[in-house]
Write a protein that holds these residues in place. Sequence first.
Motif, PDB file in Angstrom:
ATOM      1  N   ALA A 230       0.808  -1.222   0.000  1.00 52.96           N
ATOM      2  CA  ALA A 230       0.000   0.000   0.000  1.00 52.96           C
ATOM      3  C   ALA A 230       0.840   1.271   0.000  1.00 52.96           C
ATOM      4  CB  ALA A 230      -0.933   0.011   1.206  1.00 52.96           C
ATOM      5  N   THR A 231       2.158   1.152   0.230  1.00 53.99           N
ATOM      6  CA  THR A 231       3.016   2.340   0.202  1.00 53.99           C
ATOM      7  C   THR A 231       4.012   2.264  -0.950  1.00 53.99           C
ATOM      8  OG1 THR A 231       2.825   2.484   2.614  1.00 53.99           O
ATOM      9  CG2 THR A 231       4.536   3.819   1.573  1.00 53.99           C
ATOM     10  N   ALA A 232       4.949   1.299  -0.917  1.00 56.31           N
ATOM     11  CA  ALA A 232       5.981   1.230  -1.962  1.00 56.31           C
ATOM     12  C   ALA A 232       5.374   0.918  -3.333  1.00 56.31           C
ATOM     13  CB  ALA A 232       7.016   0.173  -1.583  1.00 56.31           C
ATOM     14  N   PHE A 233       4.598  -0.178  -3.433  1.00 60.08           N
ATOM     15  CA  PHE A 233       3.983  -0.524  -4.718  1.00 60.08           C
ATOM     16  C   PHE A 233       3.029   0.569  -5.183  1.00 60.08           C
ATOM     17  CE2 PHE A 233      -0.016  -2.011  -6.580  1.00 60.08           C
ATOM     18  CZ  PHE A 233       0.438  -2.406  -7.838  1.00 60.08           C
ATOM     19  N   ALA A 234       2.227   1.114  -4.250  1.00 61.15           N
ATOM     20  CA  ALA A 234       1.234   2.115  -4.631  1.00 61.15           C
ATOM     21  C   ALA A 234       1.906   3.364  -5.188  1.00 61.15           C
ATOM     22  CB  ALA A 234       0.363   2.467  -3.425  1.00 61.15           C
ATOM     23  N   TYR A 235       3.028   3.777  -4.591  1.00 56.77           N
ATOM     24  CA  TYR A 235       3.712   4.964  -5.102  1.00 56.77           C
ATOM     25  C   TYR A 235       4.235   4.699  -6.511  1.00 56.77           C
ATOM     26  CZ  TYR A 235       6.116   9.411  -4.875  1.00 56.77           C
ATOM     27  OH  TYR A 235       6.500  10.709  -5.118  1.00 56.77           O
ATOM     28  N   TRP A 236       4.842   3.528  -6.702  1.00 55.70           N
ATOM     29  CA  TRP A 236       5.317   3.189  -8.047  1.00 55.70           C
ATOM     30  C   TRP A 236       4.158   3.125  -9.029  1.00 55.70           C
ATOM     31  CZ3 TRP A 236       3.832  -1.162 -10.812  1.00 55.70           C
ATOM     32  CH2 TRP A 236       4.456  -1.320 -12.061  1.00 55.70           C
TER      33      TRP A 236
END
Length: 308
Positions: A230-236
């Motif tokens: 929800a943070t790293a993948f979502a930002y990418w």
Amino acid sequence: MVAQSAEASGFGHRWLLVLLVLTWAISWPIIKIGITTVPPIWYGCFRYIIAACCLFGLLAARRELVFPPRPDWPLVVVSGALQMAAYSALTGLALTVLPPGRASVLAFSTPIWVVPLAGWWLHEHVSRQAMFGVGLGILGVLAIALPSLHPDRVEQVLAYVMLMGAAAAWAISIVFVRSHRFTVSALALAPWQTLVAAGLLFPLAILVEGSPRTIGESGVASLVYVGPVATAFAYWAVVEAGRHFRASTMSMTLLAAPSLGILVSALTLGEPIGASLIAGVVLTGAGIRLATSAPQHSPIVASAEREN
């Protein structure tokens, strides 16, 4: 063959956008579960430490890891402090009191506050349609919050104030991005932003919540999802999808996240869905729709275009 390849690529990015909406919608009840065993500020700190490791690893694997140039450091600090650290701490603290579905709608009301802020700060023209949208959005916020605004519910009132503070912090970050000239890509700056967020939350967590305690199984499971996904993948995913869709399309599609979050929260945590919540979702969504689709040079659109 080229046409088929382009069509397949477009299909894949549409699914990426759908996956992004699902990822954020699911994250709210999962964060709610996580902060029952991990203090909310420590939760945000751990979240961004994990996300920073994932993003540094991704960029290193792609051989795109760079140290931010000096002109980009103000953006790294502002977005890391406001969009990430402040937003995470305030929403986490609010979630200790409020149900996740209701909280997600208010936390995603950011575009409503961007419009007047950009008009005041950047002297951008704000149309009547946009201001009408802001008015509708404020009515939506009031529809959600008013049932809890009683003198004997001080904690809930403070929780709503924190959510509005979180939305305002994100809005300030968006307008700052609007005025910034990037020298490297938004994705290249992402791990440094998460590192700044973790660095700011660490001393705050020690000061407010004391030394970190043992994290229970539910807290670990929550962070395993929220940090990498929800943070790293979502930002990418935001950056990647933004390269293939108009920023207005992105902002409208992501509006589905809080509404879907309410449904997920109702099914998993039994959050009640009353008339005031439904009215608030409709009014807030309509307000954001009008504010972001008005015939003006929107900072939300411009910031996404400039990042990509």
